[in-house]
Design an enzyme around this catalytic site. Structure first.
Site, short mmCIF file in Angstrom:
data_model
loop_
_atom_site.label_atom_id
_atom_site.label_comp_id
_atom_site.label_asym_id
_atom_site.label_seq_id
_atom_site.Cartn_x
_atom_site.Cartn_y
_atom_site.Cartn_z
N HIS A 46 34.49 37.41 40.72
CA HIS A 46 33.82 38.61 41.26
C HIS A 46 33.31 39.50 40.12
O HIS A 46 33.58 40.70 40.07
CB HIS A 46 34.76 39.41 42.17
CG HIS A 46 34.01 40.31 43.11
ND1 HIS A 46 34.51 40.71 44.32
CD2 HIS A 46 32.79 40.90 43.03
CE1 HIS A 46 33.66 41.50 44.94
NE2 HIS A 46 32.59 41.62 44.16
N ARG B 68 30.38 38.74 49.75
CA ARG B 68 31.81 38.83 50.02
C ARG B 68 32.30 37.47 50.47
O ARG B 68 31.62 36.77 51.24
CB ARG B 68 32.11 39.89 51.09
CG ARG B 68 31.95 41.33 50.61
CD ARG B 68 32.95 41.67 49.51
NE ARG B 68 32.87 43.05 49.07
CZ ARG B 68 32.09 43.47 48.09
NH1 ARG B 68 31.29 42.61 47.45
NH2 ARG B 68 32.09 44.74 47.73
N ASP C 235 16.83 38.79 57.86
CA ASP C 235 17.50 40.08 57.82
C ASP C 235 16.98 40.92 58.98
O ASP C 235 15.86 41.44 58.93
CB ASP C 235 17.22 40.80 56.50
CG ASP C 235 18.05 42.07 56.34
OD1 ASP C 235 18.42 42.66 57.36
OD2 ASP C 235 18.34 42.45 55.19
N GLU D 28 40.58 38.08 47.81
CA GLU D 28 40.71 38.25 46.37
C GLU D 28 41.97 39.03 45.98
O GLU D 28 42.56 38.79 44.92
CB GLU D 28 39.46 38.95 45.83
CG GLU D 28 38.21 38.12 46.01
CD GLU D 28 36.95 38.81 45.52
OE1 GLU D 28 37.09 39.83 44.80
OE2 GLU D 28 35.86 38.35 45.84
N ASP E 142 30.96 33.74 43.51
CA ASP E 142 31.51 34.83 42.70
C ASP E 142 32.54 35.60 43.49
O ASP E 142 33.19 36.51 42.96
CB ASP E 142 30.39 35.77 42.24
CG ASP E 142 30.89 36.82 41.27
OD1 ASP E 142 31.64 36.45 40.33
OD2 ASP E 142 30.56 38.02 41.43
#
Length: 320
Positions: free
Chosen positions: A289, A236, A177, A265, A260
Site C-alpha cells: 500500500h 482498496r 463510472d 491490511e 498495492d
C-alpha cells in the site's frame, strides 16, 4: 490553541514543514505505538494524527474522551469508524473531497502503471534471475501495451490519470463510472461494468470502498474478462474477492495481477493464500500500500493536513 495536545502515532517520515505547523498549535507528541499503547496514549490527546497503521474504532474513541479531531492525510477512510467518531463528537479531517489539492498528486496513478509494466514485462523476476547470476532474456518474454484495451473502473482523479497513461502507450481506453459528471475525450463510456469487462485486457481499479464496491470484482466479474487479461488494484483490497482472484490466477484464466492493497491490511498484510501463490508464481506482484508514499506527495499531503487542522482549531473550518 497553545494548549492543544496533539498525538502523532505514525511519525515516520513526517515532513519538517508539517511538524513546524503542529508545533505552533500546541504540545506535539510523536510515538510509534502498538494497539495497547495507542489506547493508553489517546486518553489525554485532543488531536490524533494517523495514516493507515491503526484501526480507529469504537474502542479507540471511547478511550479518548478529550479527542476533538482526527487527522488522516488520506482519501480512503475505511480505517476509521466514521459513525463512532460522530457519536463521540470527533471531527475527522482528511483529503476526501479536496479536489483542487488532489489534482496535484499523481503518485498512486504512477504506481499503478509501474505495477502494470512490471507485470507485463516480468521485471521483478528478470531482475531476480540476473541477481542470481542468470542472463537469459528469452526466459522473460513479456507483452506490449500498444494496441491493447485498458478498462478503468472508477474515472475519478486517479482513473483519469491512468487513462492518460494508456493513451500515451497507444492503448484503447474505456471506463465505467456511474458518478462521473463529465467524460474525458478519448475514453469510451460504458453503461455497465459487466459490459466493460468483456473486452478489457488490462483492468485498473480506482474506486472508493463502500457497501456498493465491497467485493465488486468477484468470480462472476472476473469471468467476464477475456482469458489472459491482467488486473491492477491500487484502490482498496476489499473491492476484489481475493479467493476468486487466486482461483482465476491459479487456473491460468487471468494472466496476472498487481496489487498495492489487500483485503485486511491491519491484520498484518496479505493473506497466506496470496503470499503462498506469489512466492511460487511471477504473475502476482504485491506491494505494501505504497501508492501515495512518495517523498513529494507525502510532504504535500501532510503539510496540507496540518494547515487544515490549524484552520479547524482556529475557526471550525475544514469539518468533514
Amino acid at each position: 490553541m497553545s494548549g492543544v495536545r496533539i498525538l502523532n502515532v505514525e511519525p515516520e517520515g513526517y515532513p519538517p514543514r508539517a511538524r513546524e505547523i503542529l508545533d505552533a498549535l500546541g504540545k506535539v507528541t510523536e510515538k510509534t505505538l502498538d494497539r495497547a499503547g495507542l489506547l493508553d496514549a489517546a486518553t489525554d490527546c485532543e488531536v490524533l494524527i494517523t495514516r493507515f497503521g491503526h484501526r480507529m474504532d469504537k474502542e479507540l474513541f471511547a478511550a479518548a474522551p478529550r479527542l476533538r479531531a482526527m487527522v488522516s492525510a488520506t482519501t480512503g477512510l475505511d480505517h476509521i469508524d466514521l459513525e463512532a467518531a460522530a457519536a463521540h463528537g470527533v471531527t475527522v479531517l482528511s483529503l476526501r473531497g479536496e479536489t483542487e489539492f488532489l489534482e496535484g498528486l499523481s503518485a498512486t496513478a504512477e504506481l499503478a502503471w509501474g505495477l502494470l509494466l512490471s507485470l507485463l514485462r516480468r521485471i521483478p523476476s528478470a531482475f531476480k534471475s540476473v541477481r542470481e547470476g542468470g542472463w537469459d532474456r528469452d526466459a522473460f518474454r513479456g507483452n506490449e501495451l500498444r494496441g491493447k484495451r485498458l478498462g478503468i473502473l472508477g474515472l475519478g482523479r486517479l482513473g483519469r490519470m491512468v487513462a492518460e497513461y494508456g493513451h500515451a502507450f497507444g492503448m484503447t481506453v474505456a471506463a465505467y463510472d456511474p458518478y462521473a459528471s463529465d467524460w474525458p475525450m478519448g475514453v469510451e463510456l460504458r453503461s455497465a461494468a459487466e459490459d466493460m469487462m468483456e473486452d478489457t485486457q488490462v483492468l485498473s481499479i480506482h474506486v472508493l470502498l463502500n457497501d456498493e464496491t465491497r467485493g465488486f470484482i468477484d468470480r462472476t466479474m472476473l469471468a467476464r474478462l477475456p482469458e489472459g487479461a491482467v488486473l491492477i488494484n491500487t484502490s482498496r483490497g476489499a473491492v476484489v474477492d481475493e479467493a476468486a482472484l487466486l482461483a482465476a490466477l491459479d487456473s491460468g484464466y487471468l494472466a496476472g495481477a498487481g496489487l498495492d492493497v489487500v483485503a485486511d491490511e491491519l491484520a498484518g498484510g496479505p493473506s497466506e493464500g496470496l503470499l503462498a501463490y506469489a512466492r511460487d508464481h511471477g504473475n502476482l506482484i504485491i506491494t505494501p500500500h505504497m501508492g501515495g508514499a512518495t517523498v513529494e506527495s507525502m510532504e504535500k499531503a501532510e503539510v496540507f493536513m496540518a494547515q487544515k487542522l490549524a484552520r479547524f482549531l482556529e475557526s471550525g473550518e475544514g469539518r468533514e
